[in-house]
Structure formats: structure tokens, C-alpha cells
Design a protein around this motif. Structure first.
Motif, mmCIF file in Angstrom:
data_model
loop_
_atom_site.group_PDB
_atom_site.id
_atom_site.type_symbol
_atom_site.label_atom_id
_atom_site.label_comp_id
_atom_site.label_asym_id
_atom_site.label_seq_id
_atom_site.Cartn_x
_atom_site.Cartn_y
_atom_site.Cartn_z
ATOM 1 N N THR A 75 0.821 -1.203 0.000
ATOM 2 C CA THR A 75 0.000 0.000 0.000
ATOM 3 C C THR A 75 0.856 1.255 0.000
ATOM 4 N N LYS A 76 2.119 1.119 0.411
ATOM 5 C CA LYS A 76 3.035 2.253 0.463
ATOM 6 C C LYS A 76 4.207 2.091 -0.492
ATOM 7 N N ASN A 77 4.211 1.007 -1.264
ATOM 8 C CA ASN A 77 5.309 0.715 -2.188
ATOM 9 C C ASN A 77 6.655 0.760 -1.466
ATOM 10 N N THR A 78 6.705 0.077 -0.334
ATOM 11 C CA THR A 78 7.888 0.111 0.507
ATOM 12 C C THR A 78 8.308 -1.294 0.920
ATOM 13 N N VAL A 79 9.602 -1.533 0.914
ATOM 14 C CA VAL A 79 10.181 -2.771 1.426
ATOM 15 C C VAL A 79 11.089 -2.416 2.588
ATOM 16 N N SER A 80 10.953 -3.148 3.684
ATOM 17 C CA SER A 80 11.729 -2.872 4.883
ATOM 18 C C SER A 80 12.639 -4.035 5.220
ATOM 19 N N LEU A 81 13.719 -3.708 5.907
ATOM 20 C CA LEU A 81 14.650 -4.723 6.398
ATOM 21 C C LEU A 81 14.891 -4.441 7.870
ATOM 22 N N GLN A 82 14.284 -5.254 8.716
ATOM 23 C CA GLN A 82 14.486 -5.143 10.152
ATOM 24 C C GLN A 82 15.744 -5.914 10.512
ATOM 25 N N MET A 83 16.726 -5.223 11.072
ATOM 26 C CA MET A 83 18.007 -5.825 11.397
ATOM 27 C C MET A 83 18.178 -5.846 12.911
ATOM 28 N N ASN A 84 18.255 -7.040 13.466
ATOM 29 C CA ASN A 84 18.415 -7.224 14.904
ATOM 30 C C ASN A 84 19.750 -7.889 15.212
ATOM 31 N N SER A 85 20.160 -7.792 16.466
ATOM 32 C CA SER A 85 21.405 -8.415 16.920
ATOM 33 C C SER A 85 22.565 -8.072 16.001
ATOM 34 N N LEU A 86 22.705 -6.808 15.707
ATOM 35 C CA LEU A 86 23.716 -6.363 14.761
ATOM 36 C C LEU A 86 25.126 -6.604 15.279
ATOM 37 N N LYS A 87 26.009 -6.910 14.343
ATOM 38 C CA LYS A 87 27.404 -7.182 14.629
ATOM 39 C C LYS A 87 28.283 -6.222 13.832
ATOM 40 N N PRO A 88 29.511 -5.999 14.282
ATOM 41 C CA PRO A 88 30.415 -5.135 13.516
ATOM 42 C C PRO A 88 30.578 -5.607 12.069
ATOM 43 N N GLU A 89 30.470 -6.901 11.843
ATOM 44 C CA GLU A 89 30.599 -7.462 10.507
ATOM 45 C C GLU A 89 29.461 -7.050 9.581
ATOM 46 N N ASP A 90 28.391 -6.496 10.141
ATOM 47 C CA ASP A 90 27.272 -6.016 9.336
ATOM 48 C C ASP A 90 27.512 -4.615 8.792
ATOM 49 N N THR A 91 28.582 -3.980 9.222
ATOM 50 C CA THR A 91 28.892 -2.629 8.763
ATOM 51 C C THR A 91 29.120 -2.616 7.256
ATOM 52 N N ALA A 92 28.364 -1.782 6.560
ATOM 53 C CA ALA A 92 28.451 -1.712 5.108
ATOM 54 C C ALA A 92 27.483 -0.659 4.598
ATOM 55 N N ILE A 93 27.570 -0.374 3.321
ATOM 56 C CA ILE A 93 26.553 0.423 2.662
ATOM 57 C C ILE A 93 25.502 -0.550 2.153
ATOM 58 N N TYR A 94 24.255 -0.306 2.496
ATOM 59 C CA TYR A 94 23.163 -1.179 2.112
ATOM 60 C C TYR A 94 22.382 -0.573 0.959
ATOM 61 N N TYR A 95 22.144 -1.383 -0.061
ATOM 62 C CA TYR A 95 21.427 -0.956 -1.253
ATOM 63 C C TYR A 95 20.187 -1.817 -1.450
ATOM 64 N N CYS A 96 19.130 -1.209 -1.928
ATOM 65 C CA CYS A 96 17.982 -1.997 -2.341
ATOM 66 C C CYS A 96 17.924 -2.007 -3.857
ATOM 67 N N ALA A 97 17.400 -3.075 -4.405
ATOM 68 C CA ALA A 97 17.319 -3.243 -5.843
ATOM 69 C C ALA A 97 16.000 -3.905 -6.210
ATOM 70 N N GLY A 98 15.473 -3.536 -7.361
ATOM 71 C CA GLY A 98 14.214 -4.101 -7.812
ATOM 72 C C GLY A 98 14.344 -4.753 -9.167
ATOM 73 N N SER A 99 13.575 -5.797 -9.376
ATOM 74 C CA SER A 99 13.544 -6.505 -10.649
ATOM 75 C C SER A 99 12.124 -6.532 -11.175
ATOM 76 N N ARG A 100 11.952 -6.158 -12.425
ATOM 77 C CA ARG A 100 10.625 -6.148 -13.030
ATOM 78 C C ARG A 100 10.148 -7.542 -13.379
ATOM 79 N N THR A 101 11.097 -8.410 -13.686
ATOM 80 C CA THR A 101 10.765 -9.756 -14.131
ATOM 81 C C THR A 101 11.391 -10.800 -13.224
ATOM 82 N N TYR A 102 11.035 -12.068 -13.482
ATOM 83 C CA TYR A 102 11.578 -13.158 -12.690
ATOM 84 C C TYR A 102 13.090 -13.144 -12.720
ATOM 85 N N ILE A 103 13.697 -13.383 -11.568
ATOM 86 C CA ILE A 103 15.139 -13.345 -11.440
ATOM 87 C C ILE A 103 15.568 -14.220 -10.274
ATOM 88 N N ARG A 104 16.781 -14.705 -10.332
ATOM 89 C CA ARG A 104 17.344 -15.427 -9.195
ATOM 90 C C ARG A 104 17.778 -14.395 -8.163
#
Length: 125
Positions: A75-104
Motif C-alpha cells: 500500500t506504500k510501495n515500501t520494502v523494509s529490512l528489520q536488522m536485529n542483533s547487529l554485529k560489527p561485521e554487518d557494517t556496510a553500505i546497504y542498497y535496495c534493488a528491484g527486478s521487473r521480471t523473474y530473477i534469481r
């Protein structure tokens, strides 16, 4: 044309939580799936999680499974990523990507159609 914008990144302590959002905008929005990827300095781009727009399927990288939860609000055209128990190894730039068609979605070589600008996540020890 579809545009994706990430938000919600920031600095947290080990064990903390963050919720990232990926908002889609544009006159026409159509997607098979939306995925989250991350890239840390000196490392290759890594798949994190993905979800079909219907919500019928989700995929997670083994290192985040059980800690991260991906969801969508069509309803809001939004995808969320809830990240819990974060670790230093999770440090990064996070990107979202969309595919119009079927994809692996879990394949780091998959050809997504749209990419956001990224949001920085930093986990301190």
C-alpha cells in the motif's frame, strides 16, 4: 521510470537494531521482487535478503538468517529490512534493488533493473 530510495541507516552498538526502508516512486511501479545488498570496504557486493512483491517468497543470506527480517507494504510501495542483533561485521553500505521480471534474487550476479543510492550502516564494538 522507477526510483528507489533507501533510508534508516545510522550508527548503532553491537547487539542493537535498525530498520531500513526502501521506497519506490514513479508514475508506474511494477516489480517481481526487491532485494537488499551490502558492500563493505574491500569486499565484494553481498546478497542480504529479498522478497517477492506478492510476499509469497523470501530469501536470506545464511549470515543474517534469524537476525534480519524482510517485509513489504504494497500500500506504500515500501520494502523494509528489520536488522536485529547487529554485529560489527554487518557494517556496510546497504542498497535496495528491484527486478521487473523473474530473477534469481539470491544470486549476486542477478541483473536487477533498479538500484537505490545506498544507506550507511555502522555497528560499533
Amino acid at each position: 521510470q522507477v526510483q528507489l530510495v533507501e533510508s534508516g541507516g545510522g550508527l548503532v552498538q553491537t547487539g542493537g537494531s535498525l530498520r531500513l526502508s526502501c521506497a519506490a516512486s514513479g508514475r508506474t511501479f511494477s516489480a517481481y521482487a526487491v532485494g537488499w545488498f551490502r558492500q563493505a570496504p574491500g569486499k565484494e557486493r553481498e546478497f542480504v535478503a529479498a522478497i517477492t512483491w506478492s510476499g509469497s517468497s523470501t530469501w536470506y543470506e545464511r549470515s543474517v538468517k534469524g537476525r534480519f527480517i524482510i517485509s513489504r507494504d504494497n500500500t506504500k510501495n515500501t520494502v523494509s529490512l528489520q536488522m536485529n542483533s547487529l554485529k560489527p561485521e554487518d557494517t556496510a553500505i546497504y542498497y535496495c534493488a528491484g527486478s521487473r521480471t523473474y530473477i534469481r534474487t539470491w544470486d549476486p550476479k542477478a541483473r536487477y533493473d533498479y538500484w537505490g543510492q545506498g544507506t550507511q550502516v555502522t555497528v560499533s564494538s
